[in-house]
Scaffold this motif. Structure first.
Motif, PDB file in Angstrom:
ATOM      1  N   PRO A  61      35.274  42.678  50.613  1.00 26.77           N
ATOM      2  CA  PRO A  61      34.543  41.394  49.888  1.00 26.77           C
ATOM      3  C   PRO A  61      33.502  40.746  51.086  1.00 26.77           C
ATOM      4  CG  PRO A  61      36.791  41.052  49.961  1.00 26.77           C
ATOM      5  CD  PRO A  61      36.776  42.281  50.789  1.00 26.77           C
ATOM      6  N   GLU A  92      31.940  41.006  40.742  1.00 23.73           N
ATOM      7  CA  GLU A  92      32.894  40.078  40.507  1.00 23.73           C
ATOM      8  C   GLU A  92      33.237  39.062  41.641  1.00 23.73           C
ATOM      9  OE1 GLU A  92      36.188  42.707  39.513  1.00 23.73           O
ATOM     10  OE2 GLU A  92      36.743  42.989  41.465  1.00 23.73           O
ATOM     11  N   ARG A  93      33.755  37.891  41.358  1.00 27.97           N
ATOM     12  CA  ARG A  93      34.221  36.837  42.182  1.00 27.97           C
ATOM     13  C   ARG A  93      35.678  36.825  42.247  1.00 27.97           C
ATOM     14  NH1 ARG A  93      31.378  32.431  39.829  1.00 27.97           N
ATOM     15  NH2 ARG A  93      29.617  33.062  40.870  1.00 27.97           N
ATOM     16  N   GLN A  94      36.207  36.538  43.562  1.00 32.24           N
ATOM     17  CA  GLN A  94      37.449  36.376  43.710  1.00 32.24           C
ATOM     18  C   GLN A  94      37.699  35.349  44.339  1.00 32.24           C
ATOM     19  OE1 GLN A  94      38.973  40.100  45.391  1.00 32.24           O
ATOM     20  NE2 GLN A  94      38.652  41.230  43.188  1.00 32.24           N
ATOM     21  N   CYS A  96      39.620  33.797  47.511  1.00 30.52           N
ATOM     22  CA  CYS A  96      40.539  34.321  48.956  1.00 30.52           C
ATOM     23  C   CYS A  96      41.861  33.928  48.746  1.00 30.52           C
ATOM     24  CB  CYS A  96      39.764  34.123  50.127  1.00 30.52           C
ATOM     25  SG  CYS A  96      40.426  34.607  51.815  1.00 30.52           S
ATOM     26  N   GLU A  97      42.872  35.131  48.910  1.00 33.25           N
ATOM     27  CA  GLU A  97      44.066  34.600  48.791  1.00 33.25           C
ATOM     28  C   GLU A  97      44.737  33.869  50.280  1.00 33.25           C
ATOM     29  OE1 GLU A  97      46.724  37.977  48.186  1.00 33.25           O
ATOM     30  OE2 GLU A  97      45.352  38.828  46.731  1.00 33.25           O
ATOM     31  N   ARG A 100      42.104  29.607  49.956  1.00 33.68           N
ATOM     32  CA  ARG A 100      41.821  29.278  48.645  1.00 33.68           C
ATOM     33  C   ARG A 100      40.456  28.855  48.310  1.00 33.68           C
ATOM     34  NH1 ARG A 100      44.329  31.191  44.665  1.00 33.68           N
ATOM     35  NH2 ARG A 100      44.142  29.717  43.137  1.00 33.68           N
ATOM     36  N   GLU A 104      35.019  34.831  47.243  1.00 36.29           N
ATOM     37  CA  GLU A 104      34.565  36.606  47.826  1.00 36.29           C
ATOM     38  C   GLU A 104      34.261  37.323  46.458  1.00 36.29           C
ATOM     39  OE1 GLU A 104      38.485  37.795  49.043  1.00 36.29           O
ATOM     40  OE2 GLU A 104      38.000  37.420  51.197  1.00 36.29           O
ATOM     41  N   THR A 108      31.301  45.899  41.296  1.00 41.31           N
ATOM     42  CA  THR A 108      32.096  46.537  40.278  1.00 41.31           C
ATOM     43  C   THR A 108      31.931  47.982  40.463  1.00 41.31           C
ATOM     44  OG1 THR A 108      30.651  45.976  38.591  1.00 41.31           O
ATOM     45  CG2 THR A 108      32.330  44.564  39.166  1.00 41.31           C
TER      46      THR A 108
END
Length: 148
Positions: A61, A92-94, A96-97, A100, A104, A108
Motif C-alpha cells: 500500500p 481502495e482505501r484501507q 493501517c492496522e 489507525r 493506505e 484493485t
C-alpha cells in the motif's frame, strides 16, 4: 492561428523567449493528445498516473504523501483523485492496522485490468506523437531535456 504561424510570428522575439513559447506549445499539444486518448475511459492523466504509481508498489500500500511525491504533476488534490478512482472501483482505501491515523491505498484487480488496456493506448499515443523522430533524435532530445 496554427503552431507554424505562431512560431513564424515569434521569430522576431529573442531566442530564449521563442524557445520557452515553443516548449509550452509542444507541452500543450502532448497533453491534449494524452487527454483525448484517456477520455473514452473517463480517466484524467493525473488519475492514470496515480494508478501507475500504485501498480508500481507491487501490492504494497501507498499513502497519499507517497503518491503525491511520485506524481508527474505535483498537486494538492491527490485525495480528490484517489476518491474518484475509489468511486470507479480502480483503487481502495484501507486504514493501517498498526497506525489507525494512517490511510493506505491499493490498486484493485479492476484497476490493474483497466490499466493494462490504458498502457496499450498510451503507448500507441506516444508512438504517434514521436513517430517523426529517429532513435538518435530521441536520444539527443532527452539529453537536452535532461539539462532542465
Amino acid at each position: 492561428m496554427n503552431v507554424e504561424q505562431i512560431i513564424k510570428t515569434e521569430r522576431r522575439l529573442p531566442l530564449k523567449t521563442r524557445t520557452m513559447i515553443h516548449l509550452a506549445l509542444v507541452s500543450n499539444k502532448i497533453n491534449e493528445r494524452f487527454t483525448m486518448a484517456l477520455k473514452p475511459f473517463e480517466i484524467s492523466q493525473q488519475q492514470f498516473n496515480v494508478m501507475r504509481i500504485l501498480r508500481g508498489q507491487k501490492g504494497t500500500p501507498a499513502n497519499l504523501s507517497t503518491i503525491n511525491e511520485r506524481m508527474v504533476t505535483k498537486m494538492s488534490n491527490t485525495t480528490r483523485l484517489v476518491d474518484k478512482l475509489i468511486t470507479k472501483g480502480y483503487v481502495e482505501r484501507q486504514v493501517c492496522e498498526s497506525n489507525r491515523r494512517k490511510v493506505e491505498i491499493l490498486i484493485t484487480e479492476k484497476g490493474k485490468t483497466i490499466l493494462q488496456k490504458l498502457d496499450e493506448i498510451m503507448e500507441d499515443t506516444e508512438n504517434k506523437i514521436l513517430n517523426d523522430f529517429s532513435q538518435k533524435e530521441l536520444e539527443i532530445l532527452n539529453t537536452l531535456l535532461d539539462k532542465f
